[in-house]
Design a protein around this motif. Sequence first.
Motif, mmCIF file in Angstrom:
data_model
loop_
_atom_site.group_PDB
_atom_site.id
_atom_site.type_symbol
_atom_site.label_atom_id
_atom_site.label_comp_id
_atom_site.label_asym_id
_atom_site.label_seq_id
_atom_site.Cartn_x
_atom_site.Cartn_y
_atom_site.Cartn_z
ATOM 1 N N SER A 37 -4.376 6.848 -2.309
ATOM 2 C CA SER A 37 -3.641 5.677 -1.898
ATOM 3 C C SER A 37 -3.722 4.758 -3.006
ATOM 4 N N LEU A 38 -3.026 3.652 -3.227
ATOM 5 C CA LEU A 38 -3.000 2.720 -4.321
ATOM 6 C C LEU A 38 -2.279 1.325 -3.829
ATOM 7 N N MET A 39 -2.711 0.156 -4.383
ATOM 8 C CA MET A 39 -2.081 -0.982 -4.198
ATOM 9 C C MET A 39 -1.275 -1.397 -5.054
ATOM 10 N N LYS A 82 -3.218 -0.957 -8.438
ATOM 11 C CA LYS A 82 -4.815 -0.711 -8.400
ATOM 12 C C LYS A 82 -4.938 0.496 -7.264
ATOM 13 N N ALA A 83 -5.589 1.336 -7.932
ATOM 14 C CA ALA A 83 -6.021 2.325 -7.150
ATOM 15 C C ALA A 83 -7.211 2.264 -6.028
ATOM 16 N N ARG A 84 -6.998 2.711 -4.913
ATOM 17 C CA ARG A 84 -7.961 2.446 -4.012
ATOM 18 C C ARG A 84 -8.882 3.542 -3.836
ATOM 19 N N ASN A 85 -8.201 4.615 -3.732
ATOM 20 C CA ASN A 85 -9.017 5.890 -3.591
ATOM 21 C C ASN A 85 -8.198 6.801 -4.232
ATOM 22 N N ALA A 94 0.964 -1.252 -0.176
ATOM 23 C CA ALA A 94 -0.102 -0.159 0.027
ATOM 24 C C ALA A 94 0.844 1.341 0.020
ATOM 25 N N LYS A 151 0.760 5.614 -0.484
ATOM 26 C CA LYS A 151 0.100 6.991 -0.605
ATOM 27 C C LYS A 151 0.417 7.690 -1.686
ATOM 28 N N MET A 155 0.017 -4.502 -6.673
ATOM 29 C CA MET A 155 -0.413 -5.892 -6.667
ATOM 30 C C MET A 155 0.880 -6.914 -7.327
#
Length: 691
Positions: free
Chosen positions: A592-594, A586-589, A560, A562, A596
Amino acid sequence: MTIRILPARLANQIAAGEVVERPASVVKELVENSLDSGATRIDIDIEKGGAKLIRIRDNGCGIDKDELGLALSRHATSKIHTLDDLEAIISLGFRGEALASISSVSRLTMTSRPATQEEAWSAYSEGRDMEVKLQPAAHPIGTSVEVLDLFFNTPARRKFLRTEKTEFTHIDELLKRIALSRFDVTFNLRHNGKMIRQYRAAKTEIQLEKRIAAVCGASFVRHMLKIELEHQGLRLHGWITTPEGARSQSDLQYCYVNGRMMRDKLINHAIRQSYETSLRPDQFATYVLFIEIDPHQVDVNVHPAKHEVRFHQARLVHDFIYQALSSALAQSQHIDAPAHSEAAFHQPHSSSQPSPPVQPSDQAVMSEQAMMSEQTAEEDNRLAQPAVAEAGSSPVPQHVYRAVENTPSYPGRSDYASDRSSSGGERSQVRESAPRSEWREAASSSGRSASERGPKPSPSAAEVRAYQRLMQTPDLPSATSEGEQPAQHQTQVPHPEELPLSLEQLGKAVAVVEGEYLLMTSLQGCVLLSLAKAAWLRSRGQLEPQQESLKSQPLLVPLALKISPQEAAALPHYQPLLSRFGIELKARNGTSLMVMGVPQPLRQQNLQNLLPDLLSYVTQIYEQAADELTLGALADWLADYVADRKADYTLSQAIQLIAEIEQLWQGTLPLHDRQFVRPVDFSATIAALKS
């Protein structure tokens, strides 16, 4: 319930709970002992993350045979003897618990030889009975400590150890902190027989900044400011970064008090307060700071792991740090000037000595300044050195703040061009700051395919004959008068370095020169090949978009991160391009993003450092909107970042490296690139032998 005295073995194991938290704790204690012994070279060998083996070897003063057994006893130390020593500790270790605690939970062997002994002796202690056994051994001057099977007799402690990779990561981070505290010591770190880190002793300003770049990264160096400040026995020096060098995590914050690593709340608060008007809440400052203070004014015996200290004048230290950093940022025009703090600096500072002028360490910069007029030089000095505050106008005493832009360039810096006009000595033009390193500039043409570059013209037969005649022609006679040359020598024959280089293939490897260059044969004669550029080409070849190795490999635990609003806006635009390199995000919001998955060439990288820098780079390209980011440009940037540049190759390592790049590039190596390979001219040596 009966009161008893604890057995020595049990007491040592209880103490080991505080001293030996994990393998990194053992490395810390043993390396600090080596530093206290005056070592200038320390080799650390780790196996299985430290659970199987930890071996520390140094070239320090050594331990006498009669004291080896005593050294493994609890509360045995050579660093303090009286209460006065405890009140002014200048060594890193002083409690005398480390060796006894470590030996109580492992199989410990300590071999040492001082300069006064002709032979070395070895002391062996095992956790079960704690008996020390002495026997003669072969060892150079210095000490080696070998810790086998950590926690072998305390299964409850052993089961709490993390994975091999996690434990070694803690050791690696620890060594980074120690390497920044002692630039004069060489550190070598091996894991499972493989060299992982090699920090050579820094004797010059350039070498010192190279070590900073190796630990903190090129982005830190691009934005850092050098600080030196002294007042009433307090001295603060080191490097901080401008707000542009801030990070989304606090992983580049290194602070030292009298050479000791610190995570002190008071110091951290002062640093955060100095940045409070220039950083967002989700940003963290980056810095490498050294605080030197009278040992009588600080108590280091307040924390079991010695991570915190207690200052006798805490308010003075806090305001001193705050004023120093705030003034540095203000003078670099990144924040407003700080308000005067009367709590600690209530007396106006006055000094009869002017602030020392900044002395650039780059030889080229010095020669350039010598060619400038006196007026221009004075203006440069005024720009490079801030004016000393007038008495009573500021509580900050005299100081020197020097930006690193005045220091010489090296791999990782690209702020300033090093090229200058050969005739006029004019000042070089400032380049636009970019996240790519100088390796891009040295190798940008070689990072593309041969079809994109176009064919390199081969030398004509006339040029080759002219070069051969030049090699056989004696020195030209001097001019008969100033500015006059004989008519028969007015035709300029091209210098061999100016002739086009045409190599079809590389031949046999002969020898490694100065650890960084490989002498090889070819059909056109001997050539010298840059192994640093070869390492870059290896990374660049592995990052070709058509490579099988660029398939995304899922992370066991997604990472994760920011991100800023600007990065969030640029990510959808470049996400398909990043996917071509196997980087799955992979965008979370919006914040932040993940992460993968990443490709195989990036699996061994520190993704927490790499990916934020990568996002910053693509965001900069996106905001400039000058030219679209291409596959080749992104591959170049990644190759710059991940290239493993060693400073010392063996012949076998060099041969393996050349074999790898020849296999990766499949006959398209840039053999015409003079930053990669150059011909070797033996004509002067041959002429000297004939004379």
